[in-house]
Motif scaffolding. Structure first.
Motif, PDB file in Angstrom:
ATOM      1  N   GLU A   6      -6.539   1.317  -7.341  1.00 13.33           N
ATOM      2  CA  GLU A   6      -5.866   0.185  -7.978  1.00 13.33           C
ATOM      3  C   GLU A   6      -6.822  -0.989  -8.111  1.00 13.33           C
ATOM      4  O   GLU A   6      -7.741  -1.152  -7.309  1.00 13.33           O
ATOM      5  N   SER A   7      -6.553  -1.825  -9.104  1.00 15.23           N
ATOM      6  CA  SER A   7      -7.291  -3.073  -9.280  1.00 15.23           C
ATOM      7  C   SER A   7      -6.410  -4.062 -10.014  1.00 15.23           C
ATOM      8  O   SER A   7      -5.365  -3.683 -10.571  1.00 15.23           O
ATOM      9  N   TRP A  36       4.561   2.867  -9.536  1.00 15.81           N
ATOM     10  CA  TRP A  36       4.102   1.713  -8.771  1.00 15.81           C
ATOM     11  C   TRP A  36       5.169   1.378  -7.737  1.00 15.81           C
ATOM     12  O   TRP A  36       6.361   1.281  -8.061  1.00 15.81           O
ATOM     13  N   PHE A  37       4.724   1.215  -6.521  1.00 17.23           N
ATOM     14  CA  PHE A  37       5.581   0.781  -5.426  1.00 17.23           C
ATOM     15  C   PHE A  37       4.968  -0.490  -4.842  1.00 17.23           C
ATOM     16  O   PHE A  37       3.797  -0.790  -5.075  1.00 17.23           O
ATOM     17  N   VAL A  93       1.858  -5.944  -1.330  1.00 18.33           N
ATOM     18  CA  VAL A  93       0.786  -5.015  -1.657  1.00 18.33           C
ATOM     19  C   VAL A  93       1.377  -3.991  -2.622  1.00 18.33           C
ATOM     20  O   VAL A  93       2.434  -3.408  -2.338  1.00 18.33           O
ATOM     21  N   TYR A  94       0.719  -3.808  -3.746  1.00 16.41           N
ATOM     22  CA  TYR A  94       1.200  -2.894  -4.769  1.00 16.41           C
ATOM     23  C   TYR A  94       0.396  -1.593  -4.703  1.00 16.41           C
ATOM     24  O   TYR A  94      -0.846  -1.614  -4.705  1.00 16.41           O
ATOM     25  N   TYR A  95       1.128  -0.490  -4.640  1.00 14.54           N
ATOM     26  CA  TYR A  95       0.526   0.828  -4.522  1.00 14.54           C
ATOM     27  C   TYR A  95       0.806   1.660  -5.765  1.00 14.54           C
ATOM     28  O   TYR A  95       1.939   1.691  -6.260  1.00 14.54           O
ATOM     29  N   CYS A  96      -0.202   2.351  -6.206  1.00 12.16           N
ATOM     30  CA  CYS A  96      -0.070   3.328  -7.280  1.00 12.16           C
ATOM     31  C   CYS A  96       0.174   4.690  -6.644  1.00 12.16           C
ATOM     32  O   CYS A  96      -0.397   5.005  -5.585  1.00 12.16           O
ATOM     33  N   TRP A 114      -1.460   8.749  -3.232  1.00 11.94           N
ATOM     34  CA  TRP A 114      -1.292   7.299  -3.150  1.00 11.94           C
ATOM     35  C   TRP A 114      -2.648   6.607  -3.148  1.00 11.94           C
ATOM     36  O   TRP A 114      -3.625   7.114  -2.580  1.00 11.94           O
ATOM     37  N   GLY A 115      -2.679   5.434  -3.777  1.00  8.31           N
ATOM     38  CA  GLY A 115      -3.854   4.605  -3.703  1.00  8.31           C
ATOM     39  C   GLY A 115      -3.837   3.747  -2.447  1.00  8.31           C
ATOM     40  O   GLY A 115      -2.887   3.806  -1.659  1.00  8.31           O
ATOM     41  N   GLN A 116      -4.870   2.953  -2.292  1.00 11.30           N
ATOM     42  CA  GLN A 116      -5.008   2.106  -1.108  1.00 11.30           C
ATOM     43  C   GLN A 116      -4.238   0.799  -1.222  1.00 11.30           C
ATOM     44  O   GLN A 116      -4.013   0.119  -0.214  1.00 11.30           O
ATOM     45  N   GLY A 117      -3.860   0.441  -2.420  1.00  9.60           N
ATOM     46  CA  GLY A 117      -3.069  -0.763  -2.610  1.00  9.60           C
ATOM     47  C   GLY A 117      -3.902  -1.953  -3.048  1.00  9.60           C
ATOM     48  O   GLY A 117      -5.093  -2.037  -2.763  1.00  9.60           O
ATOM     49  N   THR A 118      -3.255  -2.877  -3.738  1.00  8.69           N
ATOM     50  CA  THR A 118      -3.890  -4.122  -4.157  1.00  8.69           C
ATOM     51  C   THR A 118      -2.909  -5.266  -3.899  1.00  8.69           C
ATOM     52  O   THR A 118      -1.726  -5.143  -4.179  1.00  8.69           O
ATOM     53  N   GLN A 119      -3.429  -6.346  -3.346  1.00  7.22           N
ATOM     54  CA  GLN A 119      -2.573  -7.465  -2.944  1.00  7.22           C
ATOM     55  C   GLN A 119      -2.233  -8.342  -4.141  1.00  7.22           C
ATOM     56  O   GLN A 119      -3.126  -8.744  -4.900  1.00  7.22           O
TER      57      GLN A 119
END
Length: 124
Positions: A6-7, A36-37, A93-96, A114-119
């Motif tokens: 994610e970015s 997206w979660f 934090v948004y996760y793909c 799952w991705g690592q997340g982006t704030q």
């Protein structure tokens, strides 16, 4: 395996916009749905939006309907989340996530990767 990165997160004022991106790599042919979660501090992870990889069917949580738009670029193996009219309660934090099912259900258990997340932080 599928890797998701994610970015696009950051700090924005209430009423502003951000666009998140999620780039998939690896065995992308196995992806049939993406979502997206988000997870706010002290809260459970919750569904925001989802899209099927082939047909483009979408689903949104009531809390983001009309403000967020999920889209995809199959050629780039990338899914986006355009977030408009952001509110402080969107801070999380948004996760793909990617699923091997062609699904837009809001259940995180059907997503395999799952991705690592982006704030994302929305200031009032």
């Amino acid at each position: 395996q599928v890797q998701l990165v994610e970015s696009g997160g950051g700090l924005v004022q209430a009423g502003g916009s951000l666009r998140l991106s999620c780039a998939a790599s690896g065995r992308t042919f196995s992806i049939y749905g993406m979502g997206w979660f988000r997870q706010a501090p002290g809260k459970e992870r919750e569904f925001a939006a989802a899209i099927t990889w082939r047909g483009g069917s979408t689903n949104y949580a009531d809390s983001v309907q009309g403000r967020f738009t999920i889209s995809k670029d199959n050629a780039k193996n990338t899914v986006y989340l355009q977030m408009n009219s952001l509110k402080p309660e969107d801070t999380a934090v948004y996760y793909c996530a990617a699923s091997r099912l062609s699904t837009v259900v809001p259940d995180p258990s059907v997503y395999d990767y799952w991705g690592q997340g982006t704030q994302v932080t929305v200031a009032s």
